[in-house]
Design an enzyme around this catalytic site. Structure first.
Site, short mmCIF file in Angstrom:
data_model
loop_
_atom_site.label_atom_id
_atom_site.label_comp_id
_atom_site.label_asym_id
_atom_site.label_seq_id
_atom_site.Cartn_x
_atom_site.Cartn_y
_atom_site.Cartn_z
N ASP A 182 -7.88 -7.37 0.64
CA ASP A 182 -7.05 -7.41 1.85
C ASP A 182 -7.87 -6.81 2.97
OD1 ASP A 182 -5.76 -4.60 2.97
OD2 ASP A 182 -6.52 -4.46 0.93
N ASP A 185 0.87 -1.17 0.00
CA ASP A 185 0.00 0.00 0.00
C ASP A 185 0.91 1.23 0.00
OD1 ASP A 185 -1.96 1.82 0.38
OD2 ASP A 185 -2.61 1.12 2.33
#
Length: 377
Positions: free
Chosen positions: A265, A89
């Site tokens: 996720d 991320d």
């Protein structure tokens, strides 16, 4: 990166991603390893639950241990001893969650480190450089996560900044760093369909290896999230992977797969395990409930994880009551394996042409009706 679409049922897709560190079969759930570790799990445990790819966080790894340490190891894979794919991320969401501690400008974001209060600057270019050092198989663009609720004007201003940043990310990733790993764009725009379209079209003009849906699971009601999923994935490229960031509950994942999403996720399986909440085939077990004190059965008779094969609910109840570390570890092994089995089950059903039956069974075991889902004529 290569993405192959292997099959489809309604809007649900069966695919395969080939990345630098291995192959990922989709739909897939990615365990979250924010600081370079999936909480409570050894790397061999993550392999045992049959995870194919994990998630790391640029923001946190940049602050600790810092790039020099990771550089000395030749990247994140060697540092954490995980030789399969990693998605990172970009740090945008973490900056968003700092609230008043951050200042957003065209160049990037200045914020106070949550660790020591020092001033830190993050920009699209810096995020790309960090992820290059990490050698992430999938790099996420640096964007501003649109808060919820946001007015149409606020959401539009935010997504336009994110699009300008997206262009800078692509230029730095490809042209400056010559990074061959995949780069994903992130669609913002809040809960407004016209703004989601504007964001998607802007990203398509720039061109990315895959596309993610950002700005969901940020406090909006579930109906709002489903409304976005009803229209958005189907507008995304059919030949590229689609990733729903930060979602979610098992039901949310099933509903998103039904609508054409490939990748997920969420911290939910690990966080819930640390609170004694375990996902099972028929729903949820809250192990602190006294009815489990003498329960000789496994946590989930349908599960093949280390926890379910070896321990009773009574033992897990005992560990929880004693506040033992092992309770969280065994619970995390189980919850993450549950999520892997869930996506495995969907892949298997898509391969066999029995996806509708899978969905029926999933809800029937919970005593629920199958929710409506858009159907293409």
């Amino acid at each position: 990166m290569k993405f192959e679409k292997l099959g489809q049922s309604g809007r649900a897709r069966r695919g395969r991603l080939t990345l630098e560190h291995g192959v990922v079969e989709t739909p897939i759930f990615m365990p979250v390893g924010t600081y370079g570790t999936v909480k409570g799990m050894l790397p061999r445990d993550i392999e045992d639950i049959q995870a194919q790819i994990i998630l790391g966080n640029t923001f946190h790894l940049y602050l600790r241990p810092g790039l020099e340490v990771i550089k000395q190891h030749g990247g994140l894979h060697d540092f954490i001893k995980w030789n399969k794919p990693i998605l990172t991320d970009s740090g945008g969401f973490q900056v968003f969650s700092l609230g008043a501690m951050r200042k957003i400008k065209e160049e990037g974001v200045t914020f106070r480190s949550p660790i020591d209060g020092s001033k830190v600057f993050l920009s699209p270019e810096i995020s790309m450089e960090i992820q290059h050092v990490l050698n992430s198989d999938i790099v996420m663009i640096f964007d501003e996560c649109t808060p919820y609720p946001a007015t149409h004007e606020e959401a539009q201003k935010s997504l336009q900044l994110s699009l300008r940043w997206a262009k800078r990310c692509k230029a730095h990733h490809h042209d400056e760093l010559k990074n061959k790993n995949a780069l994903f764009g992130i669609i913002q725009g809040g809960m407004y369909e016209d703004l989601r379209d504007e964001s998607l079209n802007g990203l398509l003009e720039i061109g990315f290896d895959g596309y993610a849906i950002g700005g969901l699971s940020v406090g909006e009601p579930k109906e709002e999230m489903i409304k976005v999923l009803d229209y958005l994935p189907n507008k995304m490229p059919h030949d590229k992977p689609r990733y729903l960031m930060g979602v979610g509950k098992p039901e949310d994942i099933v509903e998103a797969v039904r609508r054409g999403v490939d990748m997920f996720d969420c911290v939910m399986p690990t966080r819930n395990a640390r609170n004694g909440h375990y996902f099972v085939t028929d729903g949820l077990v809250r192990i602190r409930n006294s009815k489990y004190r003498h329960d000789q059965g496994p946590l989930d008779p349908h599960c093949d994880c280390y926890t379910c094969k070896n321990f009773t609910r009574a033992y897990l109840f005992h560990l929880e009551k004693c506040g033992e570390m092992l309770a969280s570890m065994l619970g995390t092994i189980h919850n993450l394996r549950y999520y892997q089995r869930l996506t495995e089950g969907m892949r298997d059903a898509l391969d066999k042409g029995t996806f509708d039956e899978f969905v029926q069974d999933f809800y029937a075991r919970r005593g629920l009706e199958v929710p409506p889902c858009p159907v293409d004529e």
